[in-house]
Design a protein around this motif. Structure first.
Motif, PDB file in Angstrom:
ATOM      1  N   VAL A 198       0.845  -1.195   0.000  1.00 25.78           N
ATOM      2  CA  VAL A 198       0.000   0.000   0.000  1.00 25.78           C
ATOM      3  C   VAL A 198       0.881   1.247   0.000  1.00 25.78           C
ATOM      4  O   VAL A 198       1.737   1.410   0.876  1.00 25.78           O
ATOM      5  CB  VAL A 198      -0.943   0.014   1.218  1.00 25.78           C
ATOM      6  N   ALA A 199       0.659   2.134  -0.984  1.00 30.24           N
ATOM      7  CA  ALA A 199       1.524   3.304  -1.127  1.00 30.24           C
ATOM      8  C   ALA A 199       0.777   4.635  -1.071  1.00 30.24           C
ATOM      9  O   ALA A 199       1.405   5.688  -0.940  1.00 30.24           O
ATOM     10  CB  ALA A 199       2.276   3.221  -2.459  1.00 30.24           C
ATOM     11  N   SER A 200      -0.560   4.611  -1.144  1.00 30.66           N
ATOM     12  CA  SER A 200      -1.317   5.855  -1.265  1.00 30.66           C
ATOM     13  C   SER A 200      -1.723   6.466   0.068  1.00 30.66           C
ATOM     14  O   SER A 200      -2.201   7.606   0.100  1.00 30.66           O
ATOM     15  CB  SER A 200      -2.587   5.607  -2.091  1.00 30.66           C
ATOM     16  N   PHE A 201      -1.537   5.719   1.154  1.00 24.74           N
ATOM     17  CA  PHE A 201      -1.991   6.187   2.461  1.00 24.74           C
ATOM     18  C   PHE A 201      -0.905   5.958   3.504  1.00 24.74           C
ATOM     19  O   PHE A 201       0.022   5.178   3.290  1.00 24.74           O
ATOM     20  CB  PHE A 201      -3.286   5.469   2.873  1.00 24.74           C
ATOM     21  N   ALA A 202      -1.063   6.657   4.632  1.00 28.75           N
ATOM     22  CA  ALA A 202      -0.108   6.532   5.733  1.00 28.75           C
ATOM     23  C   ALA A 202      -0.886   6.453   7.039  1.00 28.75           C
ATOM     24  O   ALA A 202      -2.013   6.963   7.138  1.00 28.75           O
ATOM     25  CB  ALA A 202       0.839   7.724   5.761  1.00 28.75           C
ATOM     26  N   PRO A 203      -0.327   5.817   8.059  1.00 27.20           N
ATOM     27  CA  PRO A 203      -0.991   5.782   9.361  1.00 27.20           C
ATOM     28  C   PRO A 203      -1.336   7.198   9.832  1.00 27.20           C
ATOM     29  O   PRO A 203      -0.541   8.121   9.709  1.00 27.20           O
ATOM     30  CB  PRO A 203       0.045   5.114  10.264  1.00 27.20           C
ATOM     31  N   GLY A 204      -2.545   7.351  10.339  1.00 20.46           N
ATOM     32  CA  GLY A 204      -3.018   8.648  10.789  1.00 20.46           C
ATOM     33  C   GLY A 204      -3.864   9.398   9.777  1.00 20.46           C
ATOM     34  O   GLY A 204      -4.526  10.371  10.126  1.00 20.46           O
ATOM     35  N   ARG A 256      -6.909  10.560   7.671  1.00 22.52           N
ATOM     36  CA  ARG A 256      -8.365  10.538   7.832  1.00 22.52           C
ATOM     37  C   ARG A 256      -8.982  10.088   6.504  1.00 22.52           C
ATOM     38  O   ARG A 256      -8.779  10.739   5.474  1.00 22.52           O
ATOM     39  CB  ARG A 256      -8.880  11.928   8.217  1.00 22.52           C
ATOM     40  N   VAL A 257      -9.723   8.993   6.531  1.00 23.47           N
ATOM     41  CA  VAL A 257     -10.183   8.369   5.291  1.00 23.47           C
ATOM     42  C   VAL A 257     -11.667   8.011   5.371  1.00 23.47           C
ATOM     43  O   VAL A 257     -12.259   7.966   6.447  1.00 23.47           O
ATOM     44  CB  VAL A 257      -9.367   7.100   4.984  1.00 23.47           C
ATOM     45  N   PHE A 258     -12.250   7.744   4.189  1.00 14.42           N
ATOM     46  CA  PHE A 258     -13.594   7.186   4.140  1.00 14.42           C
ATOM     47  C   PHE A 258     -13.681   6.234   2.969  1.00 14.42           C
ATOM     48  O   PHE A 258     -12.855   6.253   2.057  1.00 14.42           O
ATOM     49  CB  PHE A 258     -14.680   8.256   4.121  1.00 14.42           C
ATOM     50  N   ALA A 259     -14.712   5.346   2.987  1.00 13.99           N
ATOM     51  CA  ALA A 259     -14.769   4.299   1.963  1.00 13.99           C
ATOM     52  C   ALA A 259     -16.167   3.705   1.866  1.00 13.99           C
ATOM     53  O   ALA A 259     -16.919   3.667   2.842  1.00 13.99           O
ATOM     54  CB  ALA A 259     -13.782   3.187   2.280  1.00 13.99           C
ATOM     55  N   ARG A 260     -16.482   3.226   0.672  1.00 11.76           N
ATOM     56  CA  ARG A 260     -17.596   2.307   0.469  1.00 11.76           C
ATOM     57  C   ARG A 260     -16.970   0.915   0.534  1.00 11.76           C
ATOM     58  O   ARG A 260     -16.058   0.591  -0.220  1.00 11.76           O
ATOM     59  CB  ARG A 260     -18.232   2.546  -0.898  1.00 11.76           C
ATOM     60  N   MET A 261     -17.440   0.067   1.452  1.00 21.36           N
ATOM     61  CA  MET A 261     -16.821  -1.235   1.672  1.00 21.36           C
ATOM     62  C   MET A 261     -17.049  -2.176   0.486  1.00 21.36           C
ATOM     63  O   MET A 261     -17.993  -2.008  -0.289  1.00 21.36           O
ATOM     64  CB  MET A 261     -17.396  -1.871   2.940  1.00 21.36           C
ATOM     65  N   PRO A 262     -16.187  -3.191   0.344  1.00 21.89           N
ATOM     66  CA  PRO A 262     -16.405  -4.192  -0.702  1.00 21.89           C
ATOM     67  C   PRO A 262     -17.757  -4.871  -0.532  1.00 21.89           C
ATOM     68  O   PRO A 262     -18.160  -5.194   0.589  1.00 21.89           O
ATOM     69  CB  PRO A 262     -15.253  -5.185  -0.488  1.00 21.89           C
ATOM     70  N   LYS A 263     -18.455  -5.103  -1.629  1.00 24.64           N
ATOM     71  CA  LYS A 263     -19.790  -5.685  -1.547  1.00 24.64           C
ATOM     72  C   LYS A 263     -19.776  -7.118  -1.028  1.00 24.64           C
ATOM     73  O   LYS A 263     -20.755  -7.589  -0.453  1.00 24.64           O
ATOM     74  CB  LYS A 263     -20.451  -5.645  -2.925  1.00 24.64           C
ATOM     75  N   ASP A 264     -18.674  -7.827  -1.244  1.00 24.62           N
ATOM     76  CA  ASP A 264     -18.654  -9.236  -0.858  1.00 24.62           C
ATOM     77  C   ASP A 264     -18.173  -9.466   0.565  1.00 24.62           C
ATOM     78  O   ASP A 264     -18.121 -10.614   1.023  1.00 24.62           O
ATOM     79  CB  ASP A 264     -17.790 -10.046  -1.834  1.00 24.62           C
ATOM     80  N   THR A 265     -17.827  -8.386   1.289  1.00 23.23           N
ATOM     81  CA  THR A 265     -17.363  -8.574   2.661  1.00 23.23           C
ATOM     82  C   THR A 265     -18.068  -7.668   3.673  1.00 23.23           C
ATOM     83  O   THR A 265     -18.212  -8.030   4.829  1.00 23.23           O
ATOM     84  CB  THR A 265     -15.846  -8.319   2.772  1.00 23.23           C
ATOM     85  N   MET A 266     -18.485  -6.475   3.275  1.00 24.26           N
ATOM     86  CA  MET A 266     -19.025  -5.459   4.210  1.00 24.26           C
ATOM     87  C   MET A 266     -17.991  -5.193   5.317  1.00 24.26           C
ATOM     88  O   MET A 266     -16.808  -5.106   5.017  1.00 24.26           O
ATOM     89  CB  MET A 266     -20.364  -5.913   4.792  1.00 24.26           C
ATOM     90  N   GLN A 295      -7.832   0.485  -3.205  1.00 25.02           N
ATOM     91  CA  GLN A 295      -8.484   1.159  -4.335  1.00 25.02           C
ATOM     92  C   GLN A 295      -9.885   1.650  -4.003  1.00 25.02           C
ATOM     93  O   GLN A 295     -10.468   2.424  -4.771  1.00 25.02           O
ATOM     94  CB  GLN A 295      -8.536   0.241  -5.557  1.00 25.02           C
ATOM     95  N   PHE A 296     -10.448   1.239  -2.875  1.00 21.53           N
ATOM     96  CA  PHE A 296     -11.779   1.692  -2.489  1.00 21.53           C
ATOM     97  C   PHE A 296     -11.733   2.846  -1.489  1.00 21.53           C
ATOM     98  O   PHE A 296     -12.771   3.395  -1.127  1.00 21.53           O
ATOM     99  CB  PHE A 296     -12.581   0.548  -1.873  1.00 21.53           C
ATOM    100  N   LEU A 297     -10.548   3.213  -1.061  1.00 23.84           N
ATOM    101  CA  LEU A 297     -10.371   4.180   0.018  1.00 23.84           C
ATOM    102  C   LEU A 297     -10.005   5.547  -0.561  1.00 23.84           C
ATOM    103  O   LEU A 297      -9.366   5.647  -1.603  1.00 23.84           O
ATOM    104  CB  LEU A 297      -9.250   3.692   0.927  1.00 23.84           C
ATOM    105  N   ALA A 298     -10.407   6.612   0.149  1.00 25.01           N
ATOM    106  CA  ALA A 298     -10.015   7.968  -0.235  1.00 25.01           C
ATOM    107  C   ALA A 298      -9.835   8.800   1.023  1.00 25.01           C
ATOM    108  O   ALA A 298     -10.395   8.485   2.084  1.00 25.01           O
ATOM    109  CB  ALA A 298     -11.060   8.610  -1.141  1.00 25.01           C
ATOM    110  N   LYS A 299      -9.050   9.858   0.920  1.00 29.66           N
ATOM    111  CA  LYS A 299      -8.897  10.774   2.052  1.00 29.66           C
ATOM    112  C   LYS A 299     -10.170  11.589   2.223  1.00 29.66           C
ATOM    113  O   LYS A 299     -10.755  12.060   1.257  1.00 29.66           O
ATOM    114  CB  LYS A 299      -7.681  11.673   1.842  1.00 29.66           C
ATOM    115  N   LEU A 317     -14.571   8.675  -5.195  1.00 31.50           N
ATOM    116  CA  LEU A 317     -14.791   9.165  -3.837  1.00 31.50           C
ATOM    117  C   LEU A 317     -13.900  10.378  -3.550  1.00 31.50           C
ATOM    118  O   LEU A 317     -14.327  11.345  -2.916  1.00 31.50           O
ATOM    119  CB  LEU A 317     -14.513   8.046  -2.841  1.00 31.50           C
ATOM    120  N   ALA A 318     -12.671  10.343  -4.042  1.00 33.02           N
ATOM    121  CA  ALA A 318     -11.785  11.504  -3.899  1.00 33.02           C
ATOM    122  C   ALA A 318     -12.342  12.703  -4.658  1.00 33.02           C
ATOM    123  O   ALA A 318     -12.220  13.860  -4.200  1.00 33.02           O
ATOM    124  CB  ALA A 318     -10.387  11.153  -4.414  1.00 33.02           C
ATOM    125  N   GLU A 319     -12.971  12.451  -5.803  1.00 35.27           N
ATOM    126  CA  GLU A 319     -13.605  13.527  -6.557  1.00 35.27           C
ATOM    127  C   GLU A 319     -14.748  14.148  -5.746  1.00 35.27           C
ATOM    128  O   GLU A 319     -14.895  15.376  -5.695  1.00 35.27           O
ATOM    129  CB  GLU A 319     -14.134  12.991  -7.884  1.00 35.27           C
TER     130      GLU A 319
END
Length: 343
Positions: A83-89, A91-101, A113-117, A293-295
């Motif tokens: 994982v290269a797009s995020f760092a500990p700390g 603040r993020v939000f996401a729509r969870m994967p449909k097959d896991t919730m 790929q489902f996560l955004a700041k 989501l970032a948009e």
């Protein structure tokens, strides 16, 4: 609380308001390409009670028990390998994967790929109400209805969770927006930018509207069937409340001939009404998308889109939150606050 455990809303069987319960479960770990998020808040949506009641088993049958929750906001706790797009700390939000919730818990793992700041201008509770409804509205309007400058779009039920986003996004895309609302919801949809508001307690929209370029149906039933008559020939109706059709199985779910045939039969009446009016019909299952989501985050920070939150519940009051959701009275989104809950 033991550091290997967390509190979560767990679906133990299908059907009934008591089919999901708060439990202590093992805290997940981030695998390659995943991010472990400490969840601060989770959005609640009709898909949650439909999943609980087994209404969506033909589309997605979860191995039970399973942690519920389809969207969240929180802080990055740890990163999986690669994982290269995020760092500990972060603040993020996401729509969870449909097959896991998994969003209605103190910790959740989310594919990168489902996560955004998160938007910097809003808090965790507000951010948790954005991903599912916001992405649904954006994908329906831009990708399916191809809304652009000068489009005339009908969005019945504009005061609800998806509707509040849809009105604002349609205006951002350049459309003239007509919606329906009760007297209680009228001020809200007008404040969000609706150009024409029809009071459904006094008027029939099908008697007022003609030659709309498209409709985004949020209510289903008779509203959906009557919407075909207000859209011009060659136009399109996209629904998230009607009956799935064959394209849904192929495009949204990646499924084969059996489900396509099942949806063909189930949607036959709706498609027949659409054909009678010379209008195409599409049922949309939205897909998680971190880039979109970032948009949305950018639009929120710019003041173009304002998330509307009706009520915030504590995780310990999640049963009350479900009951309020099912009542259909919410204006905007419902959110469950999770950070700080006691064991």
């Amino acid at each position: 609380m033991n550091s290997t455990k967390m509190k979560a809303l767990v679906l133990t069987r299908y059907r009934g308001s008591d089919a999901a319960e708060l439990r202590d479960v093992r805290r997940p770990r981030a695998a390659r390409g995943e991010v472990l998020v400490r969840v601060y808040a989770a959005g609640l949506n009709p898909v949650d009670y439909k999943t609980r009641d087994g209404m969506l088993k033909v589309v997605q049958r979860y191995p039970l028990p399973v942690v519920m929750g389809n969207e969240l906001s929180g802080v990055v706790e740890e990163l999986g390998e690669g994982v290269a797009s995020f760092a500990p700390g972060d603040r993020v939000f996401a729509r969870m994967p449909k097959d896991t919730m998994g969003g209605l818990a103190e910790y959740a793992v989310v594919p990168e790929q489902f996560l955004a700041k998160m938007p910097a201008s809003i808090d965790f509770n507000t951010a948790a109400g954005v991903p599912l409804a916001g992405l649904t509205a954006l994908q329906a309007l831009r990708d399916e209805l191809h809304v652009g400058r000068g489009s005339r779009i009908f969005i019945p039920g504009g005061a609800g969770g998806v509707g509040t986003f849809a009105i604002q996004l349609a205006k951002w895309l350049g459309a003239e927006v007509t919606t329906t609302a009760s007297p209680r919801g009228r001020a809200l949809v007008e404040a969000l930018g609706a150009d024409v508001v029809i009071d459904y307690t006094k008027e029939r929209f099908e008697e007022r509207l003609r030659d709309m370029d498209g409709a985004f149906d949020l209510l289903g039933g008779e509203t959906l069937l009557k919407s075909f008559g207000v859209v011009k020939r060659g136009g399109k109706v996209v629904s998230i409340a009607g009956m799935p059709e064959p394209e849904t199985a192929r495009k949204d779910l990646g499924r084969g001939l059996f489900l396509r045939a099942l949806f063909w039969l189930a949607s036959y009446k709706i498609r027949a009404v659409a054909r009678k009016h010379g209008v195409s019909y599409r049922y949309l299952f939205m897909h998680p998308d971190g880039a979109e989501l970032a948009e949305l985050a950018g639009l929120i920070d710019a003041g173009t889109v304002r998330p509307v939150i009706d009520r915030v519940f504590a995780l310990n009051d999640v049963a009350e939150a479900f009951a309020y959701l099912e009542s259909g009275r919410a204006k905007g989104k419902l959110v469950v606050e999770i950070a700080g809950v006691t064991a």
